[in-house]
Scaffold this active site. Structure first.
Site, PDB file in Angstrom:
ATOM      1  CG  PHE A 159      -2.241  -0.873   0.857  1.00 16.25           C
ATOM      2  CD1 PHE A 159      -2.494  -1.357  -0.425  1.00 16.25           C
ATOM      3  CD2 PHE A 159      -3.148  -1.184   1.860  1.00 16.25           C
ATOM      4  CE1 PHE A 159      -3.624  -2.135  -0.705  1.00 16.25           C
ATOM      5  CE2 PHE A 159      -4.278  -1.951   1.593  1.00 16.25           C
ATOM      6  CZ  PHE A 159      -4.518  -2.433   0.312  1.00 16.25           C
TER       7      PHE A 159
ATOM      8  CG  ASP B 221       2.596  -9.342  -5.148  1.00 14.48           C
ATOM      9  OD1 ASP B 221       2.881  -8.389  -4.393  1.00 14.48           O
ATOM     10  OD2 ASP B 221       3.380  -9.807  -5.973  1.00 14.48           O
TER      11      ASP B 221
HETATM   12  O1  DOR Z   1       5.659  -7.382  -8.940  1.00 16.62           O
HETATM   13  C1  DOR Z   1       5.905  -7.116  -7.768  1.00 16.62           C
HETATM   14  N1  DOR Z   1       5.749  -5.882  -7.282  1.00 16.62           N
HETATM   15  N2  DOR Z   1       6.367  -8.087  -6.953  1.00 16.62           N
HETATM   16  C2  DOR Z   1       6.824  -7.816  -5.723  1.00 16.62           C
HETATM   17  O2  DOR Z   1       7.236  -8.719  -5.043  1.00 16.62           O
HETATM   18  C3  DOR Z   1       6.849  -6.434  -5.215  1.00 16.62           C
HETATM   19  C4  DOR Z   1       5.834  -5.636  -5.887  1.00 16.62           C
HETATM   20  C5  DOR Z   1       5.940  -4.144  -5.610  1.00 16.62           C
HETATM   21  O3  DOR Z   1       6.061  -3.797  -4.440  1.00 16.62           O
HETATM   22  O4  DOR Z   1       5.871  -3.379  -6.548  1.00 16.62           O
END
Ligand code: DOR
Length: 452
Positions: A63, A307
């Site tokens: 977030f 995610d």
């Molecule tokens: O694609 C991703 N974005 N994988 C992650 O593990 C971190 C995340 C991000 O925080 O942007």
């Protein structure tokens, strides 16, 4: 007298069965399941034709608050949750500053109390040098945290810890449950160098840079650490068929999750979505996608989490590899899964296990995950016949887009309660910070210790 709400007429998704029955909410908790239709209540919600599910618990969101709040903040992210039927989230430490000390964690909890429309918890992140803080977090009485996050594989936020000695220390000396991003850095770097030598990279190369071997190597390495140190361990965002097999061999000890992008998209989607389909771990093949579904159905993978990783459209439009990895999903994950129920791929009981009870058990969350007397009234009412299209313009995430824009889905949340309070209904989403800090009781021992 505390406020009493009666939800009547809904088909209620209870542990192990569906029942058309009344649910009475009082003082923020479920006071009765099986409440008669004329029970005394201050508010009656007629829910004929609808289904009532336990609120979704999403154990992996980003977030961006503090520090990267042009992408998302705890208020906008939690409102997107409310509209999507997600009543609790666990957030990752790759903010600015990173959540890598007890102090930063405490500060994030205080910030969340002022901003969150749904319930919240925060991981403490591992670095190469914060072992003492990780140990302290496990010893601090009453400190609310699901556990330790390790990036065994670099991603957004520069939090890579892949030195074997450091990893051994963390698994040996800390007490909180551990979860990890598993992509082998050496493999990723070697792939990148080799492909770059062949010519300029495009987004299609993302799945060759972060390939099967990178994911499998790191997952094997992390499971080896967990097994040798007998340390509770959860694998984030599984993306390959081979990992599903590895997890099947380690079920009864390790837990794992699949994300909507790996369940619903594959490498063929780069042609349509470009860098909007770029995330870590990368998209894999249609065969991997099918294996993830089998893993969920067979129980080698226990839960679904998003995610949710918002980046602005401008950022995503940068030419690969300057484009950041990650996609938002908290508002669409439940409709995506309900649509699969309508297509016959899984049941509403599965959804409740994968998205509510499972995460509550993995992370020892107190009072949540099931529709049962005494549990918190975190609930979502869904209309399984409602057909709607996902639209960028309706996304409450600050980044304002979804990789599923234009996708028609059947089965949508129509009302969400957090602690007995309506936070989403009739298209209106709460703005007051009514979310609460989640309580974790790690003495329970996690998913495998709480089989019922
Ligand atoms: O694609 C991703 N974005 N994988 C992650 O593990 C971190 C995340 C991000 O925080 O942007």
């Amino acid at each position: 007298m505390p406020h009493r709400t009666l939800i009547r007429g809904a088909t209620v998704v209870l542990p192990g069965e569906l029942a058309r029955t009344g649910v009475l909410i009082e003082g923020g908790r479920i006071a009765a399941v099986g409440a008669p239709p004329h029970s005394r209540a201050d508010e009656v919600v007629d829910a004929d034709g609808l289904h009532l599910l336990p609120g979704v618990i999403d154990d992996q969101v980003h977030f961006r608050d503090p520090g990267l709040t042009h992408k998302e903040d705890l208020h906008t992210g939690s409102r997107a949750c409310a509209a999507g039927g997600v009543t609790s989230f666990l957030e990752m430490p790759n903010t600015v500053p990173q959540t890598v000390t007890v102090g930063a964690l405490t500060e994030k909890l205080a910030r969340a109390a002022r901003r969150c429309v749904v319930n919240y918890g925060f991981y403490i992140g591992a670095t190469a040098g914060n072992l003492a803080e990780l140990k302290r977090a496990g010893r601090t009485p009453g400190l609310s945290t699901p556990g330790i996050k390790i990036f065994i594989g670099s991603s957004t936020g520069d939090m890579l810890v892949d030195d074997q000695e450091r990893l051994e220390e963390i698994f040996a000396e800390t007490t909180l449950p551990i979860t990890a991003h598993c992509e082998d850095e050496a493999t990723v770097r070697a792939n990148r160098a080799r492909l770059k030598a062949e010519g300029p990279l495009t987004v299609h190369d993302h799945s060759r840079v972060r390939d099967h071997r990178a994911a499998v190597t790191a997952t094997l390495r992390a499971i080896d650490l967990a097994v040798r140190h007998r340390h509770r361990f959860h694998v984030l965002h599984v993306s390959t068929a081979d990992e599903v097999e590895i997890l099947a061999a380690h079920r009864d000890f390790v837990t794992a999750e699949a994300c909507p992008h790996h369940l619903f998209l594959d490498t063929s989607d780069y042609a349509r979505l470009g860098t909007l389909a770029q995330m870590n771990p990368s998209l894999k093949t249609a065969a991997d996608r099918a294996a993830l579904w089998r893993g969920l159905i067979d129980g080698a993978i226990q839960i679904v989490a998003t995610d949710h990783a918002p980046h602005t459209l401008e950022e995503k439009e940068a030419a690969y590899p300057a484009s950041p990895s990650g996609v938002p999903a908290v508002q669409v994950v439940l409709p995506l899964m309900l649509n699969e129920v309508n297509r016959g791929r899984c049941s509403l009981g599965d959804i409740a296990c994968w998205m509510s009870d499972g995460p509550a058990r993995i992370w020892d969350i107190v009072g949540k995950g099931r529709i049962e007397e005494g549990r918190d009234a975190d609930l979502v009412l869904v209309d399984m016949s409602l057909v709607r299209e996902v639209r960028n313009g309706e996304q409450l995430t600050k980044c304002g887009w979804s990789p599923w824009h234009g996708t028609t889905l059947q089965g949508w949340p129509v009302r969400t309660w957090v602690g007995g309070r309506t936070v989403f209904a009739n298209g209106r989403v709460e703005t007051e910070p009514v979310g609460r800090e989640i309580t974790f009781d790690h003495g329970r021992g996690g998913y495998w210790a709480t089989q019922t």
